[in-house]
Structure formats: structure tokens, C-alpha cells
Design an enzyme around this catalytic site. Sequence first.
Site, PDB file in Angstrom:
ATOM      1  N   ARG A  30       0.834  -1.106  -0.003  1.00  0.00           N
ATOM      2  CA  ARG A  30       0.180  -0.021  -0.089  1.00  0.00           C
ATOM      3  C   ARG A  30       0.993   1.192   0.194  1.00  0.00           C
ATOM      4  O   ARG A  30       1.944   1.421   0.793  1.00  0.00           O
ATOM      5  CB  ARG A  30      -1.017   0.068   1.198  1.00  0.00           C
ATOM      6  CG  ARG A  30      -1.871  -0.987   1.341  1.00  0.00           C
ATOM      7  CD  ARG A  30      -2.944  -1.037   2.348  1.00  0.00           C
ATOM      8  NE  ARG A  30      -3.902  -2.289   2.085  1.00  0.00           N
ATOM      9  CZ  ARG A  30      -4.849  -2.221   3.279  1.00  0.00           C
ATOM     10  NH1 ARG A  30      -5.226  -1.227   4.091  1.00  0.00           N
ATOM     11  NH2 ARG A  30      -5.718  -3.284   2.858  1.00  0.00           N
TER      12      ARG A  30
ATOM     13  N   ARG B 255       2.202   1.738   9.930  1.00  0.00           N
ATOM     14  CA  ARG B 255       1.765   2.133   8.658  1.00  0.00           C
ATOM     15  C   ARG B 255       2.943   1.803   7.558  1.00  0.00           C
ATOM     16  O   ARG B 255       3.977   2.644   7.873  1.00  0.00           O
ATOM     17  CB  ARG B 255       1.419   3.633   8.025  1.00  0.00           C
ATOM     18  CG  ARG B 255      -0.212   3.813   8.844  1.00  0.00           C
ATOM     19  CD  ARG B 255      -0.862   4.808   8.344  1.00  0.00           C
ATOM     20  NE  ARG B 255      -2.066   5.382   8.792  1.00  0.00           N
ATOM     21  CZ  ARG B 255      -3.286   4.768   8.565  1.00  0.00           C
ATOM     22  NH1 ARG B 255      -3.336   3.668   7.432  1.00  0.00           N
ATOM     23  NH2 ARG B 255      -4.522   5.213   9.016  1.00  0.00           N
TER      24      ARG B 255
ATOM     25  N   GLU C 278      -6.695   1.321  15.370  1.00  0.00           N
ATOM     26  CA  GLU C 278      -7.273   0.412  14.400  1.00  0.00           C
ATOM     27  C   GLU C 278      -6.292  -0.750  14.290  1.00  0.00           C
ATOM     28  O   GLU C 278      -5.139  -0.398  13.862  1.00  0.00           O
ATOM     29  CB  GLU C 278      -7.585   1.143  13.136  1.00  0.00           C
ATOM     30  CG  GLU C 278      -8.389   0.075  12.254  1.00  0.00           C
ATOM     31  CD  GLU C 278      -8.392   0.577  10.874  1.00  0.00           C
ATOM     32  OE1 GLU C 278      -8.646   0.031   9.792  1.00  0.00           O
ATOM     33  OE2 GLU C 278      -8.437   1.958  10.639  1.00  0.00           O
TER      34      GLU C 278
ATOM     35  N   SER D  74     -10.689  -4.398  10.445  1.00  0.00           N
ATOM     36  CA  SER D  74     -11.663  -3.761   9.741  1.00  0.00           C
ATOM     37  C   SER D  74     -12.762  -4.864   9.281  1.00  0.00           C
ATOM     38  O   SER D  74     -12.153  -5.795   8.757  1.00  0.00           O
ATOM     39  CB  SER D  74     -11.386  -2.754   8.789  1.00  0.00           C
ATOM     40  OG  SER D  74     -10.903  -3.227   7.784  1.00  0.00           O
TER      41      SER D  74
ATOM     42  N   ARG E 275       0.477  -4.710  13.332  1.00  0.00           N
ATOM     43  CA  ARG E 275      -0.425  -4.116  14.323  1.00  0.00           C
ATOM     44  C   ARG E 275      -0.686  -4.972  15.560  1.00  0.00           C
ATOM     45  O   ARG E 275      -0.509  -4.389  16.882  1.00  0.00           O
ATOM     46  CB  ARG E 275      -1.792  -3.333  13.673  1.00  0.00           C
ATOM     47  CG  ARG E 275      -1.383  -2.306  12.649  1.00  0.00           C
ATOM     48  CD  ARG E 275      -2.589  -1.531  12.019  1.00  0.00           C
ATOM     49  NE  ARG E 275      -2.261  -0.557  11.273  1.00  0.00           N
ATOM     50  CZ  ARG E 275      -3.317   0.515  10.691  1.00  0.00           C
ATOM     51  NH1 ARG E 275      -4.516   0.134  11.030  1.00  0.00           N
ATOM     52  NH2 ARG E 275      -2.705   1.110   9.727  1.00  0.00           N
TER      53      ARG E 275
END
Length: 219
Positions: free
Chosen positions: A54, A69, A141, A144, A182
Site C-alpha cells: 500500500r 503504517r 485501528e 476492519s 499492528r
Amino acid sequence: MSFPEMDAMMYKIEGEDLYLIGTSEHTMIGRFIDQTIDEAKLPLTLTSYSPCFRKEKGAHGIEERGIYRIHQFEKQEMIVVCRPEESNDWYEKLWRYSVELFRNMEIPVRQLVCCSGDLADLKVKSCDIEAWSPRQQKYFEVCSCSNLGDAQARRLHIRVKGADGKSYLAHTLNNTCVAPPRMLIAFLENHLQADGSVTIPKCLQPYMGGLEVMVPSHK
């Protein structure tokens, strides 16, 4: 997904009509393009552990440093193809799987339901699972989960043939069960002790030879 979303997230291979995947959801759901599935075979449940790439445009600040990230990581993704009347039940099951995983590791988590104005393209309902960060003193977060209704199936022409012989659009869902980078942040921050040691939750101890505490060799 929409092209603006794809362009903002995914890396394109120059000179080729190819992209590096941002999530394995696209490759898993892509198996069913232009197919009519027998209703008796539903629900279809798939999972994939894959590399993801990403761009993470605009990522900056203290929360974005380190491994929170990153441009390449691995992720366990789940998808479901089901009948319309089953999709809400599957949505509840999927996000609860992520909650159960983190809580078994003794990591405090909460569910954050996304408001309609914050829903990405195609999504009918979506939520984030957030883990507690002792360092930041806030939740962040880690997973999801989304119910896409029949929007994704409509674009991909994924239909279901019912017992009466009539066809209708399937419903699709996806859930990021866990992204290890994460998970690692949440695990270390919530199990780190004042002396630098890290406690091991009971569910992981059998996989670590019964070890209950990791003690640093150098301080």
C-alpha cells in the site's frame, strides 16, 4: 473497489495492466467473477494469509512511525459469499472473530461502528476493531470488517441460482482478522513490564515451550 480508491492505495506496475495487491480480498472474491453459484453451496467462506502493498499516502506523525503504517506487510483476510438474508448474521460473526482473537491475547479492544458518511465505496455497513495503546493512551485501528451487500456482486456479476430456478445477486463480506505488524504493537505495549520483560498470555504459552515471560538478554 472504485478506481480513485485503487489509485490512492495500490502500486501499479509501470508498462503493465497489473497492480500489487493491497489486500487478498480482491484476489479471493475475484474467483467468482461472472459465476452463478448454486444456492445449496452457500455460504462460501474463504481466508487468505498474504503479502499486501500500500502507498499509505499522507501517513505522518508519531502514530505513523515504525510499523504502524508500512508499504509492505502481511495480513489474514476473510471473505464470505452468502444469501442476502444471511449477510447481517455473518457481519456480526466476522468482527467478533477479531475481537475474540485479541482478547484471548489479553489485549483490550473495542468495536467502532463507522457512520454512513465515513463508509468507503460499495460498503453497506462497516466497523473497525481498535486495540488499546498504553503509550498513546488511546485506541488505534487493528482490524476492519465490512458488509458490502450486493454492490460488489453486482459489479462482478456474481449471482446465485435459487431452489426455484431463479437467479439473484449474492451478498459479500470481508474482514481483516489480523495484520501482524499492528498485532505486534498491541501485544508488546500491553504486555511490556517495567523491567523490560514481556508476559506471554496463556493461549500462546503452549507454542513457546511453556514460557510465561520473555526476559531481555540486554538492558
